[in-house]
Design a protein around this motif. Structure first.
Motif, PDB file in Angstrom:
ATOM      1  N   ARG A  36       0.822  -1.209   0.000  1.00  0.00           N
ATOM      2  CA  ARG A  36       0.000   0.000   0.000  1.00  0.00           C
ATOM      3  C   ARG A  36       0.859   1.264   0.000  1.00  0.00           C
ATOM      4  O   ARG A  36       0.694   2.134  -0.841  1.00  0.00           O
ATOM      5  CB  ARG A  36      -0.909   0.003   1.243  1.00  0.00           C
ATOM      6  N   TRP A  37       1.754   1.370   0.956  1.00  0.00           N
ATOM      7  CA  TRP A  37       2.502   2.608   1.172  1.00  0.00           C
ATOM      8  C   TRP A  37       3.904   2.273   1.643  1.00  0.00           C
ATOM      9  O   TRP A  37       4.069   1.309   2.384  1.00  0.00           O
ATOM     10  CB  TRP A  37       1.783   3.466   2.234  1.00  0.00           C
TER      11      TRP A  37
ATOM     12  N   GLU B 169      -0.539   0.162  -3.829  1.00  0.00           N
ATOM     13  CA  GLU B 169      -1.866   0.587  -4.282  1.00  0.00           C
ATOM     14  C   GLU B 169      -2.100   2.080  -4.122  1.00  0.00           C
ATOM     15  O   GLU B 169      -2.851   2.679  -4.906  1.00  0.00           O
ATOM     16  CB  GLU B 169      -2.938  -0.202  -3.530  1.00  0.00           C
ATOM     17  N   GLU B 170      -1.478   2.705  -3.131  1.00  0.00           N
ATOM     18  CA  GLU B 170      -1.646   4.153  -2.951  1.00  0.00           C
ATOM     19  C   GLU B 170      -1.243   4.912  -4.218  1.00  0.00           C
ATOM     20  O   GLU B 170      -1.859   5.923  -4.576  1.00  0.00           O
ATOM     21  CB  GLU B 170      -0.798   4.622  -1.764  1.00  0.00           C
TER      22      GLU B 170
ATOM     23  N   TYR C 214      -4.206   4.709  -6.592  1.00  0.00           N
ATOM     24  CA  TYR C 214      -5.361   5.512  -6.210  1.00  0.00           C
ATOM     25  C   TYR C 214      -5.057   7.009  -6.300  1.00  0.00           C
ATOM     26  O   TYR C 214      -5.929   7.810  -6.682  1.00  0.00           O
ATOM     27  CB  TYR C 214      -5.825   5.125  -4.807  1.00  0.00           C
ATOM     28  N   GLN C 215      -3.840   7.412  -5.958  1.00  0.00           N
ATOM     29  CA  GLN C 215      -3.464   8.815  -6.116  1.00  0.00           C
ATOM     30  C   GLN C 215      -3.532   9.232  -7.583  1.00  0.00           C
ATOM     31  O   GLN C 215      -4.063  10.296  -7.919  1.00  0.00           O
ATOM     32  CB  GLN C 215      -2.056   9.054  -5.575  1.00  0.00           C
TER      33      GLN C 215
ATOM     34  N   SER D  59      -7.207   9.362  -8.822  1.00  0.00           N
ATOM     35  CA  SER D  59      -7.922  10.528  -8.317  1.00  0.00           C
ATOM     36  C   SER D  59      -7.395  11.825  -8.904  1.00  0.00           C
ATOM     37  O   SER D  59      -8.170  12.700  -9.315  1.00  0.00           O
ATOM     38  CB  SER D  59      -7.815  10.574  -6.790  1.00  0.00           C
TER      39      SER D  59
ATOM     40  N   HIS E  99     -12.963   3.395  -1.438  1.00  0.00           N
ATOM     41  CA  HIS E  99     -12.544   3.581  -0.042  1.00  0.00           C
ATOM     42  C   HIS E  99     -11.518   4.712   0.065  1.00  0.00           C
ATOM     43  O   HIS E  99     -11.549   5.509   1.007  1.00  0.00           O
ATOM     44  CB  HIS E  99     -11.949   2.288   0.506  1.00  0.00           C
ATOM     45  N   TRP E 100     -10.600   4.774  -0.906  1.00  0.00           N
ATOM     46  CA  TRP E 100      -9.551   5.797  -0.864  1.00  0.00           C
ATOM     47  C   TRP E 100     -10.165   7.186  -0.976  1.00  0.00           C
ATOM     48  O   TRP E 100      -9.779   8.114  -0.249  1.00  0.00           O
ATOM     49  CB  TRP E 100      -8.547   5.565  -1.982  1.00  0.00           C
TER      50      TRP E 100
ATOM     51  N   ASN F 142     -11.767   8.083   2.249  1.00  0.00           N
ATOM     52  CA  ASN F 142     -10.743   8.406   3.249  1.00  0.00           C
ATOM     53  C   ASN F 142     -10.145   9.778   2.991  1.00  0.00           C
ATOM     54  O   ASN F 142      -9.851  10.531   3.939  1.00  0.00           O
ATOM     55  CB  ASN F 142      -9.654   7.334   3.234  1.00  0.00           C
ATOM     56  N   TRP F 143      -9.949  10.123   1.711  1.00  0.00           N
ATOM     57  CA  TRP F 143      -9.465  11.463   1.352  1.00  0.00           C
ATOM     58  C   TRP F 143     -10.420  12.529   1.901  1.00  0.00           C
ATOM     59  O   TRP F 143     -10.003  13.532   2.476  1.00  0.00           O
ATOM     60  CB  TRP F 143      -9.331  11.560  -0.159  1.00  0.00           C
TER      61      TRP F 143
END
Length: 538
Positions: free
Chosen positions: A29-30, A34-35, A38-39, A42, A87-88, A91-92
């Protein structure tokens, strides 16, 4: 009284965007994993689609040549990734709300219309009033993206992109599965990856791309014959591959396959290894975080200013910078088209090409800049079209023989074949040899005389893991020392998966091989239509 339109500029301008990330689902993830997906989704993919749909509603067509690699397309359609993205985004919004409602400020927040006097140090981006203003703005953006995602994207990107393709808003470029560095790849696997990648696009979009973005713009002599055999009519190279003469596409060798070159003089105006618009002091700083919320509330401020001393992001200041950079780019394109047309004695073609992720992910203001540029270019008398338009309208010169090349450092293969990654080159060679020999034997063993060979899911997964092993991302990240440990881990992980499944299959432990293939497929189940039976013969 309306202002007179400027005189039309000879020639054609094309904006090419290359959308690519490695396969990240189920692999961390980080800070890398996956982050990253998603970044980018978005900050770049949603805003880009928003821009294109807005311009399409104004009846604008043939705006962008958009490359979407099969591995990105797979993630943007994957149910696990779609859920993770939702979900991301939620959460943002929560993180933005936290910033918007934080306490600790003393006195009223200063107005963004009243900048700090030059004699005083800028207010810190981390001051509570600045964070509250920033958080409120981020909340509004998160709400908008959540709404767009839930109404437009929840069934994946394919319907979204197909609408843009069918409406002739974009030309789609395809590419080989998993983005391998093609010049170093076994010819059998290279042909398989390309043909399967084009078929993957056809299944997702009901449209088979006529052109491709060759991974890393990498080329080796003879690849044009492979392209012609796969039905590819045009592909991208970097400007130096054409010795800097990119004013026309050029058929390669004795084929009709056209190579288009990136115009570095124009492209580097936006972004180069040393400079470009995103480094302007007014733009949002990519590298500076508020660690309590994970937001990025600072502006670049200055080249050598430490993160803790960065000034708060000011949207009005950034807006003014965008307008200046739109005007600068339009002027650059206009002058370049005029000069190149005069030089070659006929209307010229200018191509600016970038990674899609630059626009929004790395450069927050990039999508706004894109929207304004795509309006401003035609208003300045500049025709905007796609690579397909260039072929159809005859922006093609005489045949050329291309050298081995890429768009990496040195414009050669050193990033993917240099000393820093010699071990990965060797790993790839060994894994591919193992995979091909195992798959050949497995398919031969299941073939029945006079009957079609049945689907072989173990062989499919061996090829899937092999293609993930040879992704060009891993040596790139190692050579550039960008999350190099993660890159080596991923390369060796997929190599291990290939060898583990292949060893069980080769030893006749077929049930174990099937269990292993099924287990690895849970993490690496992309390209569900991949079929080992279509692998070219030895």
């Amino acid at each position: 009284m309306t202002e007179p339109r400027p005189e039309p500029v000879p020639g054609l301008f094309t904006l090419v965007l290359h959308t690519h990330l490695p396969w990240l689902a189920h692999h961390g993830r980080w800070p890398v994993g996956e982050e990253w997906l998603y970044q980018s989704w978005s900050a770049a993919y949603l805003p880009l689609v928003r821009v294109l749909r807005t311009l399409a509603a104004e009846n604008r067509r043939h705006l962008v040549t958009l490359g979407v690699t099969p591995v990105v397309a797979a993630q943007l359609d994957d149910p696990y990734c779609l859920q993770g993205m939702h979900h991301w985004l939620a959460n943002w919004r929560l993180r933005a709300l936290e910033a918007a409602t934080m306490r600790g400020a003393t006195g009223p927040a200063p107005s963004s219309a009243s900048p700090t006097p030059s004699s005083a140090p800028p207010a810190s981006y981390s001051a509570p009033p600045a964070l509250r203003r920033f958080g409120a703005r981020e909340c509004r953006e998160a709400d908008r993206e959540l709404d767009e995602f839930e109404t437009l994207w929840r069934h994946g990107a394919s319907p979204v992109l197909r609408e843009l393709i069918d409406g002739q808003v974009i030309e789609l470029l395809g590419g080989p599965l998993a983005h391998p560095f093609q010049p170093l790849l076994n010819p059998r696997l290279r042909e398989f990856a390309l043909r399967e990648g084009l078929a993957d696009a056809a299944q997702r979009y009901a449209h088979r791309p006529a052109g491709i973005w060759a991974p890393e713009c990498a080329y080796a002599p003879g690849m044009e014959t492979d392209y012609a055999g796969a039905g590819v009519g045009h592909f991208m190279v970097d400007g130096p591959s054409l010795h800097g003469d990119t004013a026309l596409g050029r058929p390669v060798g004795d084929t009709d396959v056209v190579a288009f070159g990136r115009d570095l003089q124009v492209s580097y105006r936006v972004w180069s290894p040393r400079s470009g618009y995103p480094g302007h002091a007014a733009y949002r700083d990519f590298h500076t975080y508020d660690h309590a919320t994970g937001l990025k509330p600072a502006r670049v401020t200055g080249r050598n200013i430490p993160s803790q001393d960065k000034a708060p992001y000011d949207p009005d200041r950034a807006e003014a910078a965008v307008d200046g950079h739109v005007a600068d780019f339009v002027d650059t394109v206009r002058r370049r088209l005029t000069a190149e047309s005069a030089r070659i004695g006929r209307p010229a073609h200018v191509i600016a090409a970038f990674d899609t992720e630059l626009f929004g992910h790395w450069w927050y203001e990039g999508p706004v800049w894109l929207e304004r540029v795509l309006r401003a270019l035609p208003a300045a008398g500049i025709r905007v079209g796609t690579l397909a338009d260039a072929v159809a309208d005859g922006y093609v010169g005489t045949p050329v023989d291309l050298p081995p090349s890429s768009w990496g450092s040195g414009k050669d293969w050193q990033v993917w074949a240099g000393d820093k990654v010699a071990d990965l080159v060797q790993l790839n060679s060994e894994v591919v040899d193992t995979a091909l020999s195992t798959v050949d034997k497995a398919l031969a063993q299941t073939a029945l005389p006079g009957s079609p060979t049945p689907r072989h899911t173990v062989a499919d997964q061996i090829l899937r893991e092999t293609l993930l092993t040879v992704s060009s991302d891993w040596p790139f990240m190692v050579s550039k020392d960008s999350a190099a440990d993660y890159a080596r881990y991923r390369a060796h992980l997929h190599a291990h998966a290939t060898r583990e499944i292949a060893a069980a299959q080769a030893a006749g432990r077929l049930e174990q091989a099937a269990r292993l293939a099924e287990g690895w497929n849970r993490a690496d189940g992309l390209f569900g239509a991949l079929d080992a039976r279509r692998l070219p013969g030895p």
